[in-house]
Design an enzyme around this catalytic site. Structure first.
Site, PDB file in Angstrom:
ATOM      1  N   CYS A 217      53.355  67.245  48.435  1.00  0.00           N
ATOM      2  CA  CYS A 217      54.572  67.952  48.026  1.00  0.00           C
ATOM      3  C   CYS A 217      55.592  66.964  47.485  1.00  0.00           C
ATOM      4  CB  CYS A 217      55.126  68.732  49.211  1.00  0.00           C
ATOM      5  SG  CYS A 217      53.921  69.890  49.860  1.00  0.00           S
TER       6      CYS A 217
ATOM      7  N   GLY B 176      42.715  36.894  41.258  1.00  0.00           N
ATOM      8  CA  GLY B 176      43.584  37.228  40.138  1.00  0.00           C
ATOM      9  C   GLY B 176      42.886  37.616  38.851  1.00  0.00           C
TER      10      GLY B 176
ATOM     11  N   TYR C 275      41.880  48.204  45.700  1.00  0.00           N
ATOM     12  CA  TYR C 275      43.269  48.630  45.900  1.00  0.00           C
ATOM     13  C   TYR C 275      43.427  50.132  45.662  1.00  0.00           C
ATOM     14  CZ  TYR C 275      43.714  43.592  45.648  1.00  0.00           C
ATOM     15  OH  TYR C 275      43.541  42.253  45.864  1.00  0.00           O
TER      16      TYR C 275
ATOM     17  N   GLY D 283      39.314  39.619  44.409  1.00  0.00           N
ATOM     18  CA  GLY D 283      39.122  40.894  45.087  1.00  0.00           C
ATOM     19  C   GLY D 283      38.930  41.996  44.062  1.00  0.00           C
ATOM     20  N   ARG D 284      39.980  42.215  43.260  1.00  0.00           N
ATOM     21  CA  ARG D 284      39.977  43.308  42.293  1.00  0.00           C
ATOM     22  C   ARG D 284      38.771  43.280  41.368  1.00  0.00           C
ATOM     23  NH1 ARG D 284      44.445  45.844  40.891  1.00  0.00           N
ATOM     24  NH2 ARG D 284      45.687  44.081  41.578  1.00  0.00           N
TER      25      ARG D 284
ATOM     26  N   GLU E 252      38.432  33.259  44.912  1.00  0.00           N
ATOM     27  CA  GLU E 252      38.346  34.381  45.858  1.00  0.00           C
ATOM     28  C   GLU E 252      38.905  35.668  45.242  1.00  0.00           C
ATOM     29  OE1 GLU E 252      40.544  32.572  49.101  1.00  0.00           O
ATOM     30  OE2 GLU E 252      42.461  33.072  48.165  1.00  0.00           O
TER      31      GLU E 252
END
Ligand SMILES: *Cc1c(COP(=O)(O)O)cnc(C)c1O
Length: 378
Positions: free
Chosen positions: A325, A217, A354, A249-250, A247
């Site tokens: 499109c 987070g 992400y 990620g980002r 833990e």
């Protein structure tokens, strides 16, 4: 600012340019910085779902204390990457995934009473490592997504903890609760509160607490200059015998990635300038998913081999749009450019988390970007 070796990798690619470049050194530096800011003994895992490129994951696995996975596919990837430890969360684990997690000796974050019963049954004769993922009643610090303190499918409701089956030994709690929190002081308060709550709750439930996982987070500011300030992440060391785990990620992966897309056309419609790219939201969906404008840097490409005039704009605001499109295929709205030509490349920093992993790659069947994972510098 595009680092020189990133620019070199982009320039070395196929034309028209459409590429991701990842620099694992940035992730490993992030992990070292975070570890230095946390209480001694805190374990730093990397949440694989942020970016599951196997070469990047392998590089990160050699520096992190382990990998956090959320599916059987990610579990296989973590095993292949040589993860030191593996933690497994996810609200819909299948029997096969639970069996594989037990066989891998992963820490299983149990998300419901039913999952705990299934695991008890499937793990007969083994000693699975387990913690309870809890959706606490209390509110969580601010961020883009909330996982707990609000109705979600994640974790066990705090009220239900007292009536859980207790056939398996439980080592503690998993309390991942927020995404993209930029306020490090608030995050430290959240982690302190998670540890305090875990101690109280373990005592009440008769659990010998050894494990508290505060999740990920940590935030990234995609449109401004705010950084998650590690100097303000002052977490109280947990009591002896209790290991704290985080833990992210980002925050580990975002700055490892650059997405580069060549300008195929420049046009003006209804008073707006559009730079139309060989690429788009099917490769980098985050701005469309979150509804913001992701800034780019222009990488000028001087060579123009064609006999016809090269389209060029200067001193205008452009929208950077993709090759799909749909009018929603927009990466950037109204960014000023001093000069932009067909054949120049727009480079998007902070696309390592992400980005590719959450995007709808096969919509319209354009070819995938080239992917370069840079070698370590030292
Ligand atoms: C997604 C996720 C993470 C990582 O979240 P970030 O916001 O990328 O740090 C960590 N733990 C769990 C359980 C997750 O689902």
């Amino acid at each position: 600012m595009i680092p020189e070796r990133v620019a070199a990798a982009i320039r070395a690619g196929r034309r028209p340019v459409c590429a991701y470049v990842y620099d694992p050194d940035i992730a490993t530096r992030r992990i070292a910085d975070l570890r230095a800011a946390l209480p001694a003994g805190t374990r730093v895992l990397y949440a694989v779902k942020a970016n599951s490129n196997p070469d990047l994951v392998r590089a990160i696995a050699t520096h992190a204390d382990g990998l956090e996975v959320a599916s059987g596919g990610e579990l296989d990837l973590a095993l292949a990457a040589g993860a030191q430890t593996i933690a497994f969360a996810g609200p819909a684990k299948t029997d096969d995934e639970l069996r594989a997690a037990v066989a891998a000796d992963a820490m299983i974050h149990v998300e419901s009473a039913h999952e705990l019963r299934r695991l008890t049954h499937l793990a007969r004769g083994h000693h699975p490592r387990t913690a309870l993922r809890v959706n606490r009643a209390a509110d969580t610090p601010s961020g883009s997504h909330r996982m707990t303190g609000t109705p979600t499918p994640f974790g066990i409701a705090e009220d239900d903890l007292d009536t859980l089956p207790r056939d398996l030994p439980i080592s503690g709690f998993h309390l991942h609760a927020v995404s993209n929190n930029l306020d490090a002081a608030a995050h430290a308060r959240f982690v302190d509160d998670a540890v305090a709550w875990s101690l109280t709750t373990a005592r009440r439930l008769g659990i010998t607490l050894t494990y508290v996982n505060a999740g990920g987070g940590l935030g990234i500011d995609y449109t401004g200059d705010t950084t998650f300030d590690l100097n303000r992440l002052r977490i109280t060391p947990p009591p002896a015998g209790v290991t704290l785990t985080v833990e992210p990620g980002r925050w580990i992966a975002a700055d490892t990635g650059w997405y580069a897309a060549e300008v195929i056309d420049l046009k003006r419609n209804h008073g707006r300038w559009f730079a139309v790219l060989r690429g788009g939201t099917h490769h980098f969906r985050l701005p469309a998913a979150w509804g913001y404008s992701h800034p780019f840097t222009v990488l000028p490409v001087d060579d123009w081999p064609h006999p016809y005039a090269r389209p060029e704009v200067s001193n205008v605001d452009v929208d950077a749009t993709g090759e799909l499109c749909t009018p929603r295929d927009v990466l950037t709205r109204a960014q000023h450019v001093d000069r932009l030509r067909v054949g120049d490349v727009l480079v998007y920093a902070r696309t390592g988390a992400y980005g590719w992993d959450i995007s709808h790659h096969d919509f319209l069947r354009h070819p995938y970007p080239e992917v370069t994972v840079l070698p370590p510098v030292s």
